[in-house]
Design an enzyme around this catalytic site. Structure first.
Site, PDB file in Angstrom:
ATOM      1  CG  HIS A 126      -2.006  -1.009   1.188  1.00 34.26           C
ATOM      2  ND1 HIS A 126      -2.831  -1.199   0.106  1.00 34.26           N
ATOM      3  CD2 HIS A 126      -2.393  -1.922   2.124  1.00 34.26           C
ATOM      4  CE1 HIS A 126      -3.683  -2.181   0.368  1.00 34.26           C
ATOM      5  NE2 HIS A 126      -3.431  -2.641   1.574  1.00 34.26           N
ATOM      6  CG  ASP A 163      -3.045  -8.310   0.696  1.00 34.51           C
ATOM      7  OD1 ASP A 163      -2.260  -8.621   1.606  1.00 34.51           O
ATOM      8  OD2 ASP A 163      -4.068  -7.614   0.893  1.00 34.51           O
ATOM      9  CG  HIS A 165      -6.675  -5.135   1.680  1.00 35.80           C
ATOM     10  ND1 HIS A 165      -6.134  -6.008   2.601  1.00 35.80           N
ATOM     11  CD2 HIS A 165      -7.828  -4.678   2.218  1.00 35.80           C
ATOM     12  CE1 HIS A 165      -6.928  -6.065   3.664  1.00 35.80           C
ATOM     13  NE2 HIS A 165      -7.962  -5.289   3.454  1.00 35.80           N
ATOM     14  CG  ASP A 244      -5.055  -9.934   3.512  1.00 36.51           C
ATOM     15  OD1 ASP A 244      -4.729 -10.401   2.402  1.00 36.51           O
ATOM     16  OD2 ASP A 244      -4.819  -8.760   3.833  1.00 36.51           O
TER      17      ASP A 244
END
Length: 307
Positions: A126, A163, A165, A244
């Protein structure tokens, strides 16, 4: 050749307060699972060194690097945003996390190891060139990929991000860069609410709804990722290995299990064997249920070791 395993004690010193999901216990759970399942002795353990200013500066802007140094607290916590905090050890941990990815790249390129897993924190995908967010400070995979291009003279590298995200920071670092292909799937709509608009030609972003299961993800990999990767013919693969999207992880709502991560890893190993002399560097991103995380990492590592 063995699989390299990079970590460092600094990773356990960075923490963001009680009950924060991105915590040192994540790495401890992985280590415990490796030992209990007899995998610890199969890995070529290596201690990470800190990334240099030059290496970090290939991705992050000077003013951003300076702002992080200025924000580093002598004690307690400094919030970057409500979820992303610095303690006195954060900068050292972040530099060593990026350094692990760089060192792994060097070792793989030198032929010392065929592939590597960087068991690091804080995560990185990120972190944008000028912004920390989403538990991330330096973009570990982006720094390593840029190092492979700049220091080792590679012409094409691929980054695969599984991931839950979207890796907005990695996309920001490489958007429109013909030397880099990024393939990702991610839950959408979901934090950081990016990856679906103004997509550059070198980005293969696959937004998926909540509760997508492993079979649907495998179809995405087979029909979209693999054709793009094989057409691109990367000379090295980098993996943003977030776990995740596991069905037991409360920070996401997808339905993968560890066998899905093993299957995805096997496909990526095949691509690397076909085009990149087997060269893979994988870096831990998310994964916040300790049991699901440790099982998934071990499934990932088992494929890297055996393929």
């Amino acid at each position: 050749m063995p699989t390299g395993y990079y970590t460092h004690p600094e990773f356990l010193l960075h923490e963001m307060g009680p009950f924060h999901p991105e915590c040192p216990e994540r790495l401890q759970a992985i280590e415990d699972h490796l030992i209990s399942h007899g995998m610890d002795g199969l890995l070529d353990r290596r201690e990470a060194s800190a990334a240099t200013a030059e290496q970090i500066g290939r991705v992050h802007l000077p003013q951003y690097i300076a702002s992080l140094a200025a924000a580093s607290p002598a004690s307690g916590y400094h919030p970057i945003d409500p979820d992303t905090l610095m303690n006195p050890h954060t900068l050292a941990a972040a530099a060593h996390a990026a350094g692990a990815a760089v060192a792994a790249t060097d070792a793989v390129m030198a032929g010392e190891i065929e592939n590597a897993f960087c068991c690091v924190r804080p995560p990185g995908h990120h972190a944008e060139p000028d912004r920390a967010m989403g538990f991330c400070f330096y973009n570990n995979v982006a720094i390593a990929a840029r190092h492979a291009l700049a220091a080792h003279g590679l012409e094409r590298v691929a980054i695969v991000d599984f991931d839950v995200h979207h890796g907005n920071g990695t996309e920001a670092a490489f958007r429109g860069d013909a030397q880099v292909l990024m393939c990702s799937f991610f839950q959408h709509p979901f934090y950081p609410y990016s990856g679906t608009e103004h997509i550059a030609a070198n980005m293969s972003n696959i937004p998926l709804p909540a509760y997508t299961n492993g079979l649907a993800v495998r179809e995405v990999v087979e029909t979209i990722w693999l054709p793009r990767l094989n057409e691109f013919k990367p000379q090295m693969l980098f993996i943003s290995a977030g776990f995740d999207a596991h069905r037991e992880d409360d920070l996401g709502q997808m339905g993968l299990v560890e066998q899905d991560y093993a299957w995805i890893t096997a496909q990526l190993v095949d691509v690397a064997r076909a085009h990149a002399k087997g060269r893979i560097v994988s870096c831990l991103e998310g994964g916040y249920n300790p049991s699901a995380l440790s099982r998934s990492v071990c499934a990932h590592l088992k494929v890297l070791l055996e393929r």
